[in-house]
Scaffold this active site. Structure first.
Site, PDB file in Angstrom:
ATOM      1  N   ASP A 118     100.290  -8.453  50.339  1.00 10.13           N
ATOM      2  CA  ASP A 118     101.070  -9.691  50.400  1.00 10.13           C
ATOM      3  C   ASP A 118     100.860 -10.528  51.652  1.00 10.13           C
ATOM      4  OD1 ASP A 118     102.464  -9.669  47.899  1.00 10.13           O
ATOM      5  OD2 ASP A 118     103.617  -7.964  48.641  1.00 10.13           O
ATOM      6  N   ASP A 177      99.865 -11.217  40.764  1.00  9.10           N
ATOM      7  CA  ASP A 177     100.330 -11.935  41.953  1.00  9.10           C
ATOM      8  C   ASP A 177      99.263 -11.990  43.050  1.00  9.10           C
ATOM      9  OD1 ASP A 177     102.165 -10.261  40.481  1.00  9.10           O
ATOM     10  OD2 ASP A 177     103.774 -10.774  41.849  1.00  9.10           O
TER      11      ASP A 177
END
Length: 398
Positions: A118, A177
């Site tokens: 992330d 994602d």
């Protein structure tokens, strides 16, 4: 009778707040955008007060009126300073910028984080915007270091960046994602960094294009790899309704990701792929009239289930960029649907009143319903991509 009157008044109020004037004329997008950014500035002053100085806002629970914060390693930690920077970019409010700088200062250490994929969300939505807006060269080393940290998760045998660490359920998980974090790598490669960052991003995008998508261009949430060989072990979900379902925010990540890949590479296969994903979203019979998706396009109980404002915000922002690379009917279609989404999100149905919602701007997002986590609450990334979409509309279409 009272209930009917209340319902009519609520609908009229929602329509007016969403850009429909009392005389039946639509509010201009210029006026709507200005109104929403002025509200965002006030809301984020409240959000700053509700968030400890060494933490980041995470969500707010209306029933208990409790604001929840996170540490800086939470995957959403970059969205709050990123939203502040978007608000500052529009309003030029110095207090908003000062708050952004304070939060960037506590986030900077995460440039070394390698615990998951992330880093793009965390460091590029924050420091990337800070560098873009201010041109302050002090921000760039943080971005460069974050890219170096991210590629420690690159697995050459499978030509992908591993999203999460191995567990009992997943051996080598890659989630849709992860496309969003490639922007960090592509930007660094395009701004003085090693070309290896671009190559890794392209390899990951290509593997995802090959393995994550169904014939209708909907995406699986999770693909599990043998990281030594690249063999796909299984395809499933963590946040969607079922392994075979089209989790709404995941479709948004996919649309945004391949549009962004085209921006950096000008490889037409990415543009064509993004247009096919867009077609899946636009033609989906489960898309409600207000263009704010249910949390999963295959969710059980539609229409009596939760919406996901964050999915609408991501998709709207992606549609607006996709419109920049297309012409004619396609461009008009993407911009039209993005505008519909933004008008809906700007209505009283989804936008909080000043002083409410713990300081967050949007209501009714769904984080991970199967995990019973963050259901029908505000989320920092919903605000971030909503503000981004408003700015994109202003800069590109007004």
């Amino acid at each position: 009778m009272k209930k009917l009157l209340f319902t009519v008044c609520f609908l009229v109020t929602a329509v007016i707040a969403g850009g429909q004037m009392a005389n039946g004329e639509k509010e201009s997008m210029e006026s709507l955008i200005d109104k929403q950014f002025k509200l965002a500035q006030k809301q984020y002053q409240l959000l700053a007060k509700n968030t400890p100085v060494n933490r980041m806002p995470k969500t707010y629970y209306p029933a208990s009126k409790k604001t929840e914060s996170s540490d800086t390693q939470w995957w959403c930690s970059g969205f709050y300073p990123g939203s502040l920077l978007y608000i500052y970019e529009y309003t030029k409010d110095s207090a908003t910028f000062n708050e952004a700088k304070k939060r960037l200062a506590i986030l900077e250490k995460e440039k070394h984080y390698t615990g998951n994929h992330d880093l793009g969300f965390m460091m590029f939505c924050s420091f990337g915007n800070a560098y873009r807006i201010t041109k302050n060269s002090n921000y760039k080393p943080t971005i460069d270091t974050a890219a170096a940290s991210l590629i420690t998760r690159y697995r050459p045998g499978a030509k992908v960046i591993q999203s999460w660490n191995s567990s009992k359920k997943w051996k080598g998980p890659v989630i849709i994602d992860n496309l969003m974090n490639l922007e960090l790598l592509l930007w660094v490669a395009a701004n003085g960094g090693d070309d290896k960052y671009r190559k890794i991003a392209v390899e990951h995008a290509d593997a995802t294009m090959k393995n994550h998508f169904r014939k209708d261009y909907s995406s699986y949430h999770v693909v599990d790899y043998d990281m030594n060989t690249g063999k796909v072990l299984k395809k499933g979900t963590s946040q969607g309704a079922a392994d075979s379902s089209a989790w709404s925010r995941g479709q948004g990540w996919a649309l945004y990701g391949y549009t962004m890949m085209y921006r950096f590479t000008k490889n037409k296969q990415y543009l064509d792929f993004a247009k096919n994903i867009a077609k899946f979203i636009l033609n989906n019979p489960a898309m409600p009239d207000d263009q704010v998706p249910y949390w999963d396009f295959n969710a059980p109980g539609i229409p009596n289930t939760y919406k996901d404002a964050s999915a609408a915000a991501v998709i709207a922002s992606a549609f607006l960029e996709l419109g920049q690379y297309t012409q004619g009917k396609d461009r008009a279609l993407y911009v039209k649907h993005a505008e519909q989404m933004l008008r809906s999100l700007s209505s009283s149905t989804y936008t909080a009143k000043e002083g409410d919602n713990g300081g967050f701007l949007l209501m009714h997002s769904t984080g991970a319903l199967p995990l019973k986590s963050e259901v029908d609450v505000p989320l920092s990334y919903a605000d971030y991509y909503y503000l981004e979409a408003l700015l994109r509309y202003k800069n590109w279409y007004l």
